[in-house]
Scaffold this active site. Structure first.
Site, PDB file in Angstrom:
ATOM      1  N   SER A 110       0.857  -1.192   0.000  1.00  0.00           N
ATOM      2  CA  SER A 110       0.000   0.000   0.000  1.00  0.00           C
ATOM      3  C   SER A 110       0.889   1.237   0.000  1.00  0.00           C
ATOM      4  O   SER A 110       2.020   1.196   0.477  1.00  0.00           O
ATOM      5  CB  SER A 110      -0.873   0.012   1.250  1.00  0.00           C
ATOM      6  OG  SER A 110      -1.441   1.285   1.408  1.00  0.00           O
ATOM      7  N   SER A 111       0.361   2.336  -0.483  1.00  0.00           N
ATOM      8  CA  SER A 111       1.187   3.557  -0.594  1.00  0.00           C
ATOM      9  C   SER A 111       1.483   4.165   0.778  1.00  0.00           C
ATOM     10  O   SER A 111       2.295   5.075   0.891  1.00  0.00           O
ATOM     11  CB  SER A 111       0.471   4.588  -1.463  1.00  0.00           C
ATOM     12  OG  SER A 111      -0.776   4.919  -0.875  1.00  0.00           O
ATOM     13  N   CYS A 112       0.841   3.649   1.836  1.00  0.00           N
ATOM     14  CA  CYS A 112       1.114   4.218   3.177  1.00  0.00           C
ATOM     15  C   CYS A 112       2.471   3.759   3.708  1.00  0.00           C
ATOM     16  O   CYS A 112       2.891   4.163   4.777  1.00  0.00           O
ATOM     17  CB  CYS A 112       0.020   3.818   4.153  1.00  0.00           C
ATOM     18  SG  CYS A 112       0.082   2.090   4.580  1.00  0.00           S
ATOM     19  N   TYR A 139      -0.007  -0.721  10.174  1.00  0.00           N
ATOM     20  CA  TYR A 139      -0.249  -1.328   8.855  1.00  0.00           C
ATOM     21  C   TYR A 139       0.954  -1.130   7.933  1.00  0.00           C
ATOM     22  O   TYR A 139       1.412  -2.063   7.277  1.00  0.00           O
ATOM     23  CB  TYR A 139      -1.488  -0.675   8.240  1.00  0.00           C
ATOM     24  CG  TYR A 139      -1.927  -1.207   6.901  1.00  0.00           C
ATOM     25  CD1 TYR A 139      -1.883  -0.396   5.775  1.00  0.00           C
ATOM     26  CD2 TYR A 139      -2.407  -2.503   6.769  1.00  0.00           C
ATOM     27  CE1 TYR A 139      -2.301  -0.863   4.544  1.00  0.00           C
ATOM     28  CE2 TYR A 139      -2.842  -2.981   5.533  1.00  0.00           C
ATOM     29  CZ  TYR A 139      -2.778  -2.142   4.422  1.00  0.00           C
ATOM     30  OH  TYR A 139      -3.196  -2.618   3.197  1.00  0.00           O
ATOM     31  N   LYS A 143       3.323  -3.910   6.029  1.00  0.00           N
ATOM     32  CA  LYS A 143       3.440  -3.972   4.558  1.00  0.00           C
ATOM     33  C   LYS A 143       4.901  -3.816   4.115  1.00  0.00           C
ATOM     34  O   LYS A 143       5.339  -4.421   3.137  1.00  0.00           O
ATOM     35  CB  LYS A 143       2.564  -2.906   3.897  1.00  0.00           C
ATOM     36  CG  LYS A 143       1.084  -2.985   4.215  1.00  0.00           C
ATOM     37  CD  LYS A 143       0.527  -4.385   4.082  1.00  0.00           C
ATOM     38  CE  LYS A 143       0.042  -4.732   2.716  1.00  0.00           C
ATOM     39  NZ  LYS A 143      -0.614  -6.067   2.661  1.00  0.00           N
ATOM     40  N   HIS A 182     -12.667   3.391   3.706  1.00  0.00           N
ATOM     41  CA  HIS A 182     -11.859   4.487   3.160  1.00  0.00           C
ATOM     42  C   HIS A 182     -12.806   5.612   2.739  1.00  0.00           C
ATOM     43  O   HIS A 182     -14.022   5.458   2.743  1.00  0.00           O
ATOM     44  CB  HIS A 182     -11.033   3.984   1.969  1.00  0.00           C
ATOM     45  CG  HIS A 182      -9.947   3.053   2.372  1.00  0.00           C
ATOM     46  ND1 HIS A 182     -10.084   1.687   2.332  1.00  0.00           N
ATOM     47  CD2 HIS A 182      -8.704   3.285   2.858  1.00  0.00           C
ATOM     48  CE1 HIS A 182      -8.959   1.117   2.753  1.00  0.00           C
ATOM     49  NE2 HIS A 182      -8.107   2.060   3.077  1.00  0.00           N
TER      50      HIS A 182
HETATM   51  O1  GFB Z   1      -9.360   6.994   2.759  1.00  0.00           O
HETATM   52  P1  GFB Z   1      -8.853   7.320   4.133  1.00  0.00           P
HETATM   53  O2  GFB Z   1      -9.589   6.743   5.305  1.00  0.00           O
HETATM   54  O3  GFB Z   1      -7.365   6.802   4.232  1.00  0.00           O
HETATM   55  O4  GFB Z   1      -8.813   8.918   4.338  1.00  0.00           O
HETATM   56  P2  GFB Z   1      -5.911   7.447   4.083  1.00  0.00           P
HETATM   57  C1  GFB Z   1      -8.377   9.743   3.302  1.00  0.00           C
HETATM   58  C2  GFB Z   1      -8.707  11.181   3.655  1.00  0.00           C
HETATM   59  O5  GFB Z   1     -10.134  11.337   3.553  1.00  0.00           O
HETATM   60  C3  GFB Z   1      -8.334  11.593   5.100  1.00  0.00           C
HETATM   61  C4  GFB Z   1     -10.607  12.045   4.697  1.00  0.00           C
HETATM   62  O6  GFB Z   1      -7.795  12.890   5.048  1.00  0.00           O
HETATM   63  C5  GFB Z   1      -9.682  11.571   5.800  1.00  0.00           C
HETATM   64  O7  GFB Z   1      -9.734  12.483   6.904  1.00  0.00           O
HETATM   65  N1  GFB Z   1     -12.030  11.756   4.947  1.00  0.00           N
HETATM   66  C6  GFB Z   1     -13.020  12.669   4.883  1.00  0.00           C
HETATM   67  C7  GFB Z   1     -12.560  10.558   5.278  1.00  0.00           C
HETATM   68  N2  GFB Z   1     -14.210  12.105   5.216  1.00  0.00           N
HETATM   69  C8  GFB Z   1     -13.935  10.791   5.464  1.00  0.00           C
HETATM   70  C9  GFB Z   1     -14.773   9.699   5.857  1.00  0.00           C
HETATM   71  O8  GFB Z   1     -15.990   9.820   6.064  1.00  0.00           O
HETATM   72  N3  GFB Z   1     -14.161   8.481   5.996  1.00  0.00           N
HETATM   73  C10 GFB Z   1     -12.815   8.315   5.779  1.00  0.00           C
HETATM   74  N4  GFB Z   1     -12.283   7.081   5.912  1.00  0.00           N
HETATM   75  N5  GFB Z   1     -11.973   9.336   5.424  1.00  0.00           N
HETATM   76  C11 GFB Z   1      -5.276   4.944   4.408  1.00  0.00           C
HETATM   77  C12 GFB Z   1      -4.471   4.141   5.391  1.00  0.00           C
HETATM   78  O9  GFB Z   1      -5.022   6.305   4.707  1.00  0.00           O
HETATM   79  O10 GFB Z   1      -4.839   4.717   3.063  1.00  0.00           O
HETATM   80  C13 GFB Z   1      -4.531   2.684   5.029  1.00  0.00           C
HETATM   81  O11 GFB Z   1      -4.977   4.364   6.697  1.00  0.00           O
HETATM   82  C14 GFB Z   1      -4.228   2.458   3.567  1.00  0.00           C
HETATM   83  O12 GFB Z   1      -3.577   2.033   5.792  1.00  0.00           O
HETATM   84  C15 GFB Z   1      -5.022   3.366   2.681  1.00  0.00           C
HETATM   85  O13 GFB Z   1      -2.868   2.697   3.335  1.00  0.00           O
HETATM   86  C16 GFB Z   1      -4.614   3.192   1.233  1.00  0.00           C
HETATM   87  O14 GFB Z   1      -5.600   7.603   2.643  1.00  0.00           O
HETATM   88  O15 GFB Z   1      -5.725   8.636   4.957  1.00  0.00           O
END
Ligand code: GFB
Length: 316
Positions: A110-112, A139, A143, A182
């Protein structure tokens, strides 16, 4: 060409967002010798069980798409489970693949994995050059260990184990649970439910200033088959579009598709996470692969899948 229609291919994690896209893509490609096991049939954290499964089915190729995955909130609140489950899953499957002499294994990270403040766009060489993003460190460490396991087994044993690093993914069969999901499935569901309820506002986490790149999971599946068939290098390969947008712009785009009248309300008590993590995909482009699904079209198709599978998508 290492793949033929009869090649025995084990897809670990076949039921998830990525795994189900891989099954669709393999079927389209005429590959009919696909091996799968549900998590109730096989606990991938158990080395003895995985050894027995691999010895019984003797896959020639393995795509390791299994893992405990989730969005920023799930990662931030369950770091021990994300670290343990993902460490065990790749450890057992990579080691058992070595034991039975699998011809090739493709591991999905994953890109994280990249440092929070990596130079953008992020090239493969940025790995391990700085501190990780705290919200998903568990995580990310798991990875990174998976990537290094493939690299060290290739260096020490000559195993043809390669890794792909996808950017943020979305598409049909995603997780639409609001706590674990996500951003794309979460916002799609929030807009949809608000429209159904006649609610004028939709809550969005963070400030909206974070930037994210999104790849449709069918594009990822196509890239996986491309890499399984043609890439045998030691270093992992980034898989993405190379284009990103702000969460604010994403929320407005999903709103346009689902519920244009809705007003965004920002919950800044929730973290933004990594400020930006757009991938440098020049290595993949030079290898001969490029994405084809445009974000607006991909979101429109995913929303259609969501409303047609509304109960299943919410885990009901
Ligand atoms: O997609 P997301 O949960 O994962 O959040 P990450 C991306 C951005 O969307 C963050 C915002 O800045 C969140 O604050 N966001 C806005 C929301 N509203 C929402 C919402 O209702 N739900 C969620 N989930 N986000 C993940 C990693 O990071 O990326 C994983 O935690 C994995 O490990 C994945 O690597 C690809 O992109 O921040």
């Amino acid at each position: 060409m290492t793949l033929s229609p009869d090649t025995r291919i084990y897809v670990a994690g076949h039921g998830g967002l990525v795994g189900s896209a891989l099954l669709r893509r393999l079927e389209q490609g005429g590959y009919h010798n696909i091996i799968t096991a549900t998590s109730s049939e096989l606990d991938l954290r158990n080395q003895a069980d995985v050894n027995d499964f691999m010895a019984e089915h003797r896959p020639e190729q393995v795509i390791l798409a299994a893992g405990k995955v989730g969005g920023i909130h799930a990662n931030n609140t369950l770091p021990a489970q994300f670290l343990y489950d993902n460490m065990m899953i790749h450890g057992t499957v990579v080691h058992a693949s070595h034991n039975i002499g699998v011809d090739k294994l493709l591991y999905l990270g994953s890109s994280c994995i990249y440092p929070r403040m990596a130079k953008q766009p992020i090239s493969e060489d940025e790995l391990l050059t700085g501190a990780l993003e705290p919200t998903n460190e568990g995580y990310a460490l798991a990875k990174i260990a998976g990537i290094k396991m493939c690299e060290t087994y290739k260096r020490q044993y000559g195993s043809n184990f390669v890794s792909a690093m996808p950017t943020n993914l979305y598409g049909p069969n995603d997780n639409f649970d609001l706590q674990g999901s996500h951003v794309i499935p979460a916002l799609m569901r929030k807009f949809h439910d608000a429209k159904q309820a006649g609610k004028p506002t939709v809550e969005v986490w963070g400030t909206g200033s974070a930037m994210r790149e999104f790849l449709h999971v069918d594009d990822l599946a196509d890239a996986c088959i491309f890499l399984l068939d043609s890439y045998n290098g030691l270093q992992h390969v980034n898989v993405g579009t190379g284009e990103d947008l702000s969460i604010k712009a994403l929320a407005e785009l999903i709103g346009e598709i689902v519920y244009p009248e809705a007003e965004l309300v920002w919950d800044s008590s929730k973290p933004d996470g990594t400020p930006r993590k757009v991938l440098d995909v020049s290595k993949l482009h030079q290898l001969g692969w490029k994405h084809s699904i445009d974000l607006r079209q991909g979101l429109t198709d995913t929303y259609r899948w969501f409303i047609e599978n509304y109960d299943e998508a919410r885990g009901i």
